[in-house]
Motif scaffolding. Sequence first.
Motif, PDB file in Angstrom:
ATOM      1  N   ARG A   1      32.531  33.932  -9.736  1.00 27.69           N
ATOM      2  CA  ARG A   1      32.956  34.490 -11.021  1.00 27.69           C
ATOM      3  C   ARG A   1      31.848  35.340 -11.635  1.00 27.69           C
ATOM      4  O   ARG A   1      32.107  36.361 -12.279  1.00 27.69           O
ATOM      5  N   ILE A   2      30.609  34.910 -11.424  1.00 30.96           N
ATOM      6  CA  ILE A   2      29.473  35.691 -11.926  1.00 30.96           C
ATOM      7  C   ILE A   2      29.375  37.024 -11.195  1.00 30.96           C
ATOM      8  O   ILE A   2      29.192  38.084 -11.810  1.00 30.96           O
ATOM      9  N   VAL A   3      29.506  36.979  -9.902  1.00 27.52           N
ATOM     10  CA  VAL A   3      29.336  38.191  -9.077  1.00 27.52           C
ATOM     11  C   VAL A   3      30.570  39.093  -9.144  1.00 27.52           C
ATOM     12  O   VAL A   3      30.472  40.312  -9.006  1.00 27.52           O
ATOM     13  N   GLY A   4      31.738  38.510  -9.359  1.00 28.79           N
ATOM     14  CA  GLY A   4      32.950  39.312  -9.489  1.00 28.79           C
ATOM     15  C   GLY A   4      33.547  39.682  -8.149  1.00 28.79           C
ATOM     16  O   GLY A   4      33.337  39.009  -7.140  1.00 28.79           O
ATOM     17  N   ALA A   5      34.280  40.784  -8.125  1.00 24.26           N
ATOM     18  CA  ALA A   5      35.024  41.185  -6.926  1.00 24.26           C
ATOM     19  C   ALA A   5      34.118  41.431  -5.730  1.00 24.26           C
ATOM     20  O   ALA A   5      34.548  41.308  -4.582  1.00 24.26           O
ATOM     21  N   LYS A   6      32.864  41.767  -5.984  1.00 23.23           N
ATOM     22  CA  LYS A   6      31.928  41.986  -4.870  1.00 23.23           C
ATOM     23  C   LYS A   6      31.770  40.723  -4.020  1.00 23.23           C
ATOM     24  O   LYS A   6      31.427  40.793  -2.845  1.00 23.23           O
ATOM     25  N   SER A   7      32.024  39.558  -4.619  1.00 20.17           N
ATOM     26  CA  SER A   7      31.870  38.307  -3.883  1.00 20.17           C
ATOM     27  C   SER A   7      32.907  38.167  -2.780  1.00 20.17           C
ATOM     28  O   SER A   7      32.747  37.331  -1.878  1.00 20.17           O
ATOM     29  N   LEU A   8      33.968  38.967  -2.834  1.00 15.69           N
ATOM     30  CA  LEU A   8      35.029  38.899  -1.824  1.00 15.69           C
ATOM     31  C   LEU A   8      34.792  39.850  -0.664  1.00 15.69           C
ATOM     32  O   LEU A   8      35.556  39.840   0.306  1.00 15.69           O
ATOM     33  N   GLN A   9      33.774  40.672  -0.770  1.00 16.97           N
ATOM     34  CA  GLN A   9      33.477  41.585   0.339  1.00 16.97           C
ATOM     35  C   GLN A   9      32.996  40.795   1.549  1.00 16.97           C
ATOM     36  O   GLN A   9      32.237  39.834   1.422  1.00 16.97           O
TER      37      GLN A   9
ATOM     38  N   PRO B   1      27.617  37.046   1.231  1.00 17.04           N
ATOM     39  CA  PRO B   1      27.552  35.652   1.709  1.00 17.04           C
ATOM     40  C   PRO B   1      28.392  34.685   0.891  1.00 17.04           C
ATOM     41  O   PRO B   1      28.766  33.621   1.397  1.00 17.04           O
ATOM     42  N   LEU B   2      28.730  35.030  -0.351  1.00 14.54           N
ATOM     43  CA  LEU B   2      29.491  34.105  -1.180  1.00 14.54           C
ATOM     44  C   LEU B   2      30.862  33.790  -0.594  1.00 14.54           C
ATOM     45  O   LEU B   2      31.347  32.661  -0.704  1.00 14.54           O
ATOM     46  N   GLN B   3      31.489  34.789   0.026  1.00 12.80           N
ATOM     47  CA  GLN B   3      32.808  34.509   0.606  1.00 12.80           C
ATOM     48  C   GLN B   3      32.702  33.533   1.779  1.00 12.80           C
ATOM     49  O   GLN B   3      33.608  32.741   2.029  1.00 12.80           O
ATOM     50  N   ARG B   4      31.572  33.539   2.479  1.00 15.85           N
ATOM     51  CA  ARG B   4      31.350  32.574   3.555  1.00 15.85           C
ATOM     52  C   ARG B   4      31.079  31.185   2.977  1.00 15.85           C
ATOM     53  O   ARG B   4      31.613  30.184   3.467  1.00 15.85           O
ATOM     54  N   TYR B   5      30.261  31.146   1.922  1.00 15.95           N
ATOM     55  CA  TYR B   5      30.009  29.860   1.267  1.00 15.95           C
ATOM     56  C   TYR B   5      31.320  29.264   0.742  1.00 15.95           C
ATOM     57  O   TYR B   5      31.541  28.051   0.843  1.00 15.95           O
ATOM     58  N   TYR B   6      32.158  30.120   0.179  1.00 15.68           N
ATOM     59  CA  TYR B   6      33.443  29.692  -0.375  1.00 15.68           C
ATOM     60  C   TYR B   6      34.307  29.039   0.695  1.00 15.68           C
ATOM     61  O   TYR B   6      34.932  27.998   0.463  1.00 15.68           O
ATOM     62  N   ARG B   7      34.339  29.651   1.878  1.00 16.99           N
ATOM     63  CA  ARG B   7      35.136  29.096   2.968  1.00 16.99           C
ATOM     64  C   ARG B   7      34.500  27.832   3.542  1.00 16.99           C
ATOM     65  O   ARG B   7      35.178  26.850   3.835  1.00 16.99           O
ATOM     66  N   ASP B   8      33.189  27.847   3.687  1.00 10.49           N
ATOM     67  CA  ASP B   8      32.513  26.727   4.348  1.00 10.49           C
ATOM     68  C   ASP B   8      32.554  25.440   3.536  1.00 10.49           C
ATOM     69  O   ASP B   8      32.716  24.353   4.106  1.00 10.49           O
ATOM     70  N   VAL B   9      32.395  25.522   2.210  1.00  8.66           N
ATOM     71  CA  VAL B   9      32.365  24.274   1.444  1.00  8.66           C
ATOM     72  C   VAL B   9      33.725  23.573   1.450  1.00  8.66           C
ATOM     73  O   VAL B   9      33.791  22.347   1.318  1.00  8.66           O
TER      74      VAL B   9
END
Length: 386
Positions: free
Chosen positions: A338-346, A350-358
């Motif tokens: 939420r802090i990083v915004g839409a860029k986190s879905l690129q 790495p956030l999109q990988r963290y999101y999937r992994d957790v």
Amino acid sequence: MLDLFIKNDTQRNWVQKLHVKEAEFKSKSAKYDEQSKFPKDNIQRLIEMGYTTLTLPAAYGGGGLSTYDMTLLQETLASFDGATALSIGWHMGVVGEIYEKKLWDDGKLDFFADEVLKGALVNRAVSEAQTGSPTRGGRPGTYAIKKDGHWMITGRKNFTTMSPVLTHFLVSAWMEEKEAIGFFLLHRDLEGLSIEETWDVISMRGTESHDLVLENVTVDESKLVEINHGPRGNQLNGWVLHIPACYIGIAQAARDYAIQFANEYSPNSLNGPISQLPNVQNLIGQIDLELMQARHFLYSVAEAYDDDSRRPFITNEHGAVKHTITNSAISIVDKAMRIVGAKSLQRANPLQRYYRDVRAGLHNPPMDDVTIQKLALTALNKKKGV
């Protein structure tokens, strides 16, 4: 944050040793995830460092580390690469449990200690498509038949994490003649043992947790190392703390990325970075609060397990801490995104990988519903005086 939990020079030295590998491990995480390939180079580095011998007791030539020590190091490793940490964590936990509880006879313990010191890697192979999670008490469909003084083992195991590099598989099988579940220590080179590449998931892609296929694998009596007449999930085992340690490490990585982004990203609508915005500060504060709560819970449970005088009072803490940290990690990564915004879905982020992994943590044992039910039953039975 982790410095608060380092209690001695051994812990500090190993944390520092791991940090030497931080840049190397992080630099390859995206590639391994994209290609769904196992981080063999990372595991080899850990073997060369002597990391994989740390939970082997000193009496057998290992590092003699406690569950608290292991948890600290596994969290550090997970903040670099989740797949590497979860994979090697299973080996670390299995070795720690076997030798702490003396699950095997002395000769087998001596033999396998030598193998570990030479770089052997082991994991339990227990999950099956038909039975679901082994912690729910299902009888394995894999079976072992005694014939001419040897055991013949046939079956299929899924979720065999670290399958590309495991040297040994600790396989559960139903033994009809003993009416019990046996665990057989099988070397990967045995005839009839193979790995079928079935791992096609969105979380922890680099673990390559493929299917282990056993077709009349024949071994002698010495490879039957454990016999269980009841479900292993009911036994107290502090070495499973490598699981929550992994997910809190990933959450820490997400937090660090979000803070760096908040301090550096400055849109032209602001006179400075977004870190000055109250809503961003609120999210960061919530993240750090959740990390503090989860981490104090995790390390207090590890400390209690390592203390012989306190261990008898542990009831459902290991399940509760895994439940708490997994769900906190999911919440923390969500706030970071939420802090990083839409860029986190690129895909490059790495956030999109963290999101999937957790989210994989929800499906590591014990599951949330089991943990909550056990908490309730314990409370109700105590009230009844049971």
